[in-house]
Design a protein around this motif. Structure first.
Motif, PDB file in Angstrom:
ATOM      1  N   ASN A   1      98.204 -65.758 -14.436  1.00 48.98           N
ATOM      2  CA  ASN A   1      97.955 -65.398 -15.899  1.00 48.98           C
ATOM      3  C   ASN A   1      97.054 -66.259 -16.321  1.00 48.98           C
ATOM      4  O   ASN A   1      96.018 -66.064 -17.320  1.00 48.98           O
ATOM      5  CB  ASN A   1      99.060 -65.201 -16.437  1.00 48.98           C
ATOM      6  CG  ASN A   1      99.934 -63.699 -16.347  1.00 48.98           C
ATOM      7  OD1 ASN A   1      99.414 -62.988 -15.811  1.00 48.98           O
ATOM      8  ND2 ASN A   1     101.156 -64.013 -16.727  1.00 48.98           N
ATOM      9  N   ASN A   2      97.326 -67.711 -15.988  1.00 48.71           N
ATOM     10  CA  ASN A   2      96.329 -68.750 -16.455  1.00 48.71           C
ATOM     11  C   ASN A   2      95.034 -68.639 -15.992  1.00 48.71           C
ATOM     12  O   ASN A   2      93.913 -68.952 -16.916  1.00 48.71           O
ATOM     13  CB  ASN A   2      96.967 -70.151 -15.954  1.00 48.71           C
ATOM     14  CG  ASN A   2      98.001 -70.583 -17.139  1.00 48.71           C
ATOM     15  OD1 ASN A   2      98.499 -70.290 -17.972  1.00 48.71           O
ATOM     16  ND2 ASN A   2      98.054 -72.186 -16.812  1.00 48.71           N
TER      17      ASN A   2
ATOM     18  N   LEU B   1      93.439 -65.995 -18.171  1.00 49.36           N
ATOM     19  CA  LEU B   1      93.106 -66.426 -19.337  1.00 49.36           C
ATOM     20  C   LEU B   1      91.936 -67.555 -19.580  1.00 49.36           C
ATOM     21  O   LEU B   1      91.003 -67.294 -20.254  1.00 49.36           O
ATOM     22  CB  LEU B   1      94.524 -67.150 -20.044  1.00 49.36           C
ATOM     23  CG  LEU B   1      94.266 -67.708 -21.675  1.00 49.36           C
ATOM     24  CD1 LEU B   1      93.809 -66.748 -22.560  1.00 49.36           C
ATOM     25  CD2 LEU B   1      95.667 -68.669 -21.744  1.00 49.36           C
TER      26      LEU B   1
ATOM     27  N   GLN C   1      88.865 -65.308 -19.422  1.00 49.53           N
ATOM     28  CA  GLN C   1      88.646 -64.702 -20.818  1.00 49.53           C
ATOM     29  C   GLN C   1      88.227 -65.865 -21.656  1.00 49.53           C
ATOM     30  O   GLN C   1      87.241 -65.561 -22.464  1.00 49.53           O
ATOM     31  CB  GLN C   1      89.837 -63.931 -21.231  1.00 49.53           C
ATOM     32  CG  GLN C   1      90.269 -63.001 -20.410  1.00 49.53           C
ATOM     33  CD  GLN C   1      91.634 -62.516 -20.699  1.00 49.53           C
ATOM     34  OE1 GLN C   1      92.395 -62.972 -21.207  1.00 49.53           O
ATOM     35  NE2 GLN C   1      91.602 -61.344 -20.437  1.00 49.53           N
TER      36      GLN C   1
ATOM     37  N   LEU D   1      95.171 -63.498 -26.277  1.00 50.50           N
ATOM     38  CA  LEU D   1      96.310 -63.812 -26.218  1.00 50.50           C
ATOM     39  C   LEU D   1      97.525 -62.779 -26.157  1.00 50.50           C
ATOM     40  O   LEU D   1      98.616 -62.702 -26.180  1.00 50.50           O
ATOM     41  CB  LEU D   1      96.645 -64.698 -27.540  1.00 50.50           C
ATOM     42  CG  LEU D   1      95.986 -65.984 -27.761  1.00 50.50           C
ATOM     43  CD1 LEU D   1      96.753 -66.633 -29.151  1.00 50.50           C
ATOM     44  CD2 LEU D   1      96.335 -66.987 -26.515  1.00 50.50           C
TER      45      LEU D   1
ATOM     46  N   ALA E   1      98.280 -71.065 -23.207  1.00 54.91           N
ATOM     47  CA  ALA E   1      98.936 -69.877 -22.573  1.00 54.91           C
ATOM     48  C   ALA E   1     100.139 -69.533 -22.983  1.00 54.91           C
ATOM     49  O   ALA E   1     100.832 -68.435 -23.006  1.00 54.91           O
ATOM     50  CB  ALA E   1      98.939 -70.414 -21.189  1.00 54.91           C
TER      51      ALA E   1
ATOM     52  N   HIS F   1     100.488 -66.983 -25.688  1.00 52.73           N
ATOM     53  CA  HIS F   1     100.295 -65.432 -25.263  1.00 52.73           C
ATOM     54  C   HIS F   1     101.571 -64.673 -25.572  1.00 52.73           C
ATOM     55  O   HIS F   1     102.638 -65.106 -25.232  1.00 52.73           O
ATOM     56  CB  HIS F   1      99.991 -65.587 -23.551  1.00 52.73           C
ATOM     57  CG  HIS F   1      99.395 -64.238 -23.085  1.00 52.73           C
ATOM     58  ND1 HIS F   1     100.119 -63.081 -22.941  1.00 52.73           N
ATOM     59  CD2 HIS F   1      97.965 -63.659 -22.982  1.00 52.73           C
ATOM     60  CE1 HIS F   1      99.399 -62.142 -22.548  1.00 52.73           C
ATOM     61  NE2 HIS F   1      98.096 -62.605 -22.473  1.00 52.73           N
TER      62      HIS F   1
END
Length: 362
Positions: A7-8, A11, A14, A47, A157, A160
């Motif tokens: 996920n990091n 992110l 993005q 987020l 993060a 999020h």
């Protein structure tokens, strides 16, 4: 709470995409409203919050404050019908200041523990470390989205939607806040050493009396020593990284040598190669037709380029095949009894050359 590394990475990608967009567009953005739509809303969206859901991201959030009625903060993010983050936006050209900010006034009348002040490029996150229910004067997390450091990604993060945990963020906020202040002080002391900072070192290395003149002399020595120490640490890290890369390259070379020793090119493969050359020389010089043997097939390439396969020979199993390629480089295996059968597929072989040369007639 453990943050998912995948996920990091997503992110991070993005955030970099948004940063590139901001750099490209900012000179065309004139108003605060445009800043919100072009820069801030995409940040909220990455987020994990639905900016099109007015129960999750509430624009123009209003809360009555004593005698003051109708004051609004730009956005509030809600979870379980309670605001978890209030956001005030400025034009990207404006400097950020919490003085006279609605954030200060809204913070203590809502149940939120976090406030964000941003101009779409600079981001400042606040909480109430100094006095409960009263927003701190200094942010615990601050960054420029166009120049985000690696360790900041993990902190972002935590906000999020999939990771959000009030206690986890608050517990870490104190460490972040004071670490930031310490780093700032260290930078100031390195740039312009104070008498106290210089005295701390001079007392340990100088046996004489620390007069004002001695302190002034030691200021330059302390500054020089700090800069040299930092430079040496950086060089050590770079050398370690270079050595690691050199070791990896050596391992790769050894692996290639080991692999090559396992490959045995047969007379049959070389004879088949001559047949392919005899066919293809009608369109291209023989010097451009190169073979590379591997453990699983005998490859024939245009210009010795792996991205330009002309054909593959699969001759080491019970069943033999000639592998030919279409314009999308998909291989089709054609069964052959002997290598002389290759002559039956001259059309296919010559067409493959045409895909690279821009000529598709035989």
């Amino acid at each position: 709470m453990k943050i998912n590394n995948s996920n990091n990475m997503e992110l991070n990608t993005q955030l970099k995409a948004l940063a590139d967009k901001i750099v490209m567009l900012k000179d065309k953005i004139e108003t605060e409203e445009s800043t919100k739509h072009a820069f801030v809303l995409p940040f909220i969206n990455l987020l994990g919050y639905d900016t099109f859901n007015p129960t999750e991201v509430v624009p123009e959030f209003t809360a009555d404050i004593g005698l003051k009625k109708g004051e609004k903060v730009d956005y509030a993010i809600f979870e379980n019908n309670e605001p978890i983050l209030i956001i005030e936006c400025k034009n990207w050209k404006e400097n950020l200041s919490i003085h006279n900010s609605q954030l200060l006034r809204y913070f203590h009348v809502t149940k939120t523990r976090f406030a964000l002040l941003t101009n779409g490029i600079q981001y400042q996150f606040f909480t109430d470390l100094d006095e409960k229910n009263k927003m701190d004067q200094k942010p615990f997390l601050e960054f420029d989205i166009t120049n985000i450091k690696e360790n900041t990604i993990n902190e972002i993060a935590k906000f999020h939607k999939s990771n959000f945990d009030v206690n986890n963020i608050v517990n870490n906020a104190s460490s972040l806040k004071y670490t930031k202040e310490i780093k700032k002080l260290i930078q100031e002391e390195i740039n312009t050493p104070s008498n106290e900072f210089v005295r701390m070192f001079a007392n340990k290395v100088y046996s004489g009396r620390l007069t004002e003149k001695v302190i002034e002399e030691f200021k330059e020595l302390v500054q020089k020593g700090c800069n040299q120490f930092i430079s040496e640490k950086v060089n050590d890290r770079l050398n370690a990284a270079l050595n690691k890369e050199a070791e990896k390259q050596l391992e790769d070379q050894i692996e290639e040598v080991v692999e090559s020793t396992k490959i045995e090119t047969t007379e049959e493969e070389l004879e088949a190669y001559k047949i392919v050359v005899a066919i293809l020389r009608r369109k291209i010089p023989t010097s451009r037709i190169v073979h590379r043997d591997t453990q699983s097939y005998f490859g024939i390439l245009l210009d010795d380029n792996n991205r330009k396969p002309l054909c593959r020979l699969h001759l080491n199993a019970t069943k033999k095949y000639l592998g030919v390629f279409d314009d999308k480089k998909n291989e089709t295996r054609l069964p052959i009894e002997t290598i002389d059968d290759i002559y039956q597929f001259e059309t296919e072989l010559l067409e493959t050359v045409g895909f690279y040369e821009g000529v598709n007639q035989v």
